[in-house]
Design an enzyme around this catalytic site. Sequence first.
Site, mmCIF file in Angstrom:
data_model
loop_
_atom_site.group_PDB
_atom_site.id
_atom_site.type_symbol
_atom_site.label_atom_id
_atom_site.label_comp_id
_atom_site.label_asym_id
_atom_site.label_seq_id
_atom_site.Cartn_x
_atom_site.Cartn_y
_atom_site.Cartn_z
ATOM 1 N N LYS A 114 0.678 -1.221 -0.013
ATOM 2 C CA LYS A 114 0.037 -0.116 -0.006
ATOM 3 C C LYS A 114 0.633 1.195 0.077
ATOM 4 O O LYS A 114 0.509 2.201 -0.706
ATOM 5 C CB LYS A 114 -0.949 -0.089 1.085
ATOM 6 C CG LYS A 114 -2.095 -1.141 1.050
ATOM 7 C CD LYS A 114 -3.327 -0.760 1.870
ATOM 8 C CE LYS A 114 -4.463 -1.590 1.342
ATOM 9 N NZ LYS A 114 -5.503 -1.875 2.218
ATOM 10 N N LYS A 196 -7.721 -11.166 -7.939
ATOM 11 C CA LYS A 196 -8.922 -11.240 -7.075
ATOM 12 C C LYS A 196 -9.808 -10.197 -7.446
ATOM 13 O O LYS A 196 -9.343 -9.023 -7.773
ATOM 14 C CB LYS A 196 -8.364 -11.162 -5.693
ATOM 15 C CG LYS A 196 -9.102 -11.617 -4.601
ATOM 16 C CD LYS A 196 -8.632 -11.581 -3.134
ATOM 17 C CE LYS A 196 -9.536 -11.448 -2.068
ATOM 18 N NZ LYS A 196 -8.826 -11.399 -0.775
ATOM 19 N N LYS A 199 -13.260 -4.164 -5.777
ATOM 20 C CA LYS A 199 -14.168 -3.045 -6.001
ATOM 21 C C LYS A 199 -13.222 -1.885 -6.783
ATOM 22 O O LYS A 199 -13.900 -1.187 -7.574
ATOM 23 C CB LYS A 199 -14.376 -2.449 -4.770
ATOM 24 C CG LYS A 199 -15.611 -2.993 -3.919
ATOM 25 C CD LYS A 199 -15.926 -2.519 -2.809
ATOM 26 C CE LYS A 199 -14.867 -2.568 -1.598
ATOM 27 N NZ LYS A 199 -15.003 -3.201 -0.353
#
Length: 334
Positions: A114, A196, A199
């Site tokens: 991240k 995967k 969203k």
Amino acid sequence: MENKKIILSGIQPSGAMTLGTYIGALRNWASLADEYDCYYMIVDMHAIVARQVPATLRKTPFEQLAQYIACGLDPEKNTLFIQSHVLAHAQLSWVLNCYTMFGELSRMTQFKDKSSRNEENINAGLFTYPVLQAADILLYNADLVPVGADQKQHVELTRDIAVRFNGIYGDVFKLPEPYIPKVGARIMDLQTPINKMSKSDIADGGCVLILDKPEDIMRSFKRAVTDSETSVRFDTENKPGISNLMQIYSVCTGKEFSTIESEFDGKGYGDFKKQVGEAVVELFRPIREESEKLLADKAYLESVFKAGAEKASYSANKTLRKVYKKIGFIEKPR
Ligand code: TRP
């Protein structure tokens, strides 16, 4: 009741829960309520490590709760709450920060991921995110923590922190285990079936949401990426798209892969994709209708959050008091 094992998990607040979340998490959670004492929280405190729009953050927990309940999480049988409503999460998190090493947090793959993707906002919260997660888990003496494989490292860190703390102060924390579902743990993106379902890839139709309209669901499945063969056969390595669709279809219909293979023997991919789409539409239809009904009753949803936070606070505060006492904090005179 008292002797049931404890399950705890959290999902970041989002009004848009995916088919992947349903299959990998929610569907299984609903079936655990009789056997375990289950706590599910909406982790709004974790969410703010990335910048959030306040108006959205005020809304999404309600949408998420409505979907939790519509997916079968009965608020009478499960403790459903918002993380920020239970103050002990922030309190224990600070304490645990002082028992977690800089080096340990630096090794967390989610942090490395991240921070490399978001260089303009590598805040301290992103770094200590796993410590808050450890507090979430340890406050409730959770035995099992249902999470995706990507969260396993955070549960292992939680154990390391607990072992360190227990080593100094005696048996304070229970050591949790990750609980990773076998079936459907990884529902993949329909457009890029090696990733995967997420969203963040909503724009290209690769991601299906629980609340999507039937025509949108059908469109996503019709456009799903397959391969250059014509046979419906389970082979994740060479046929990731078809295998993913088979997983989804199997969950919706309860059919085994071998049954699905013979059902579509000799038929084209077009037929198969349409059937999978229809199965998902039917799976989500009652859930969508129930979610909409629940969302219209905000007072009810608030009452669920209130009761959940009260029940959660009771357990969490017990643990927090014990921790404060062990480390030597003076109890506030009454
Ligand atoms: N970090 C988890 C995720 O991103 C969410 C989470 C927060 C969580 N606290 C938790 C999961 C406690 C399990 C237990 O998916």
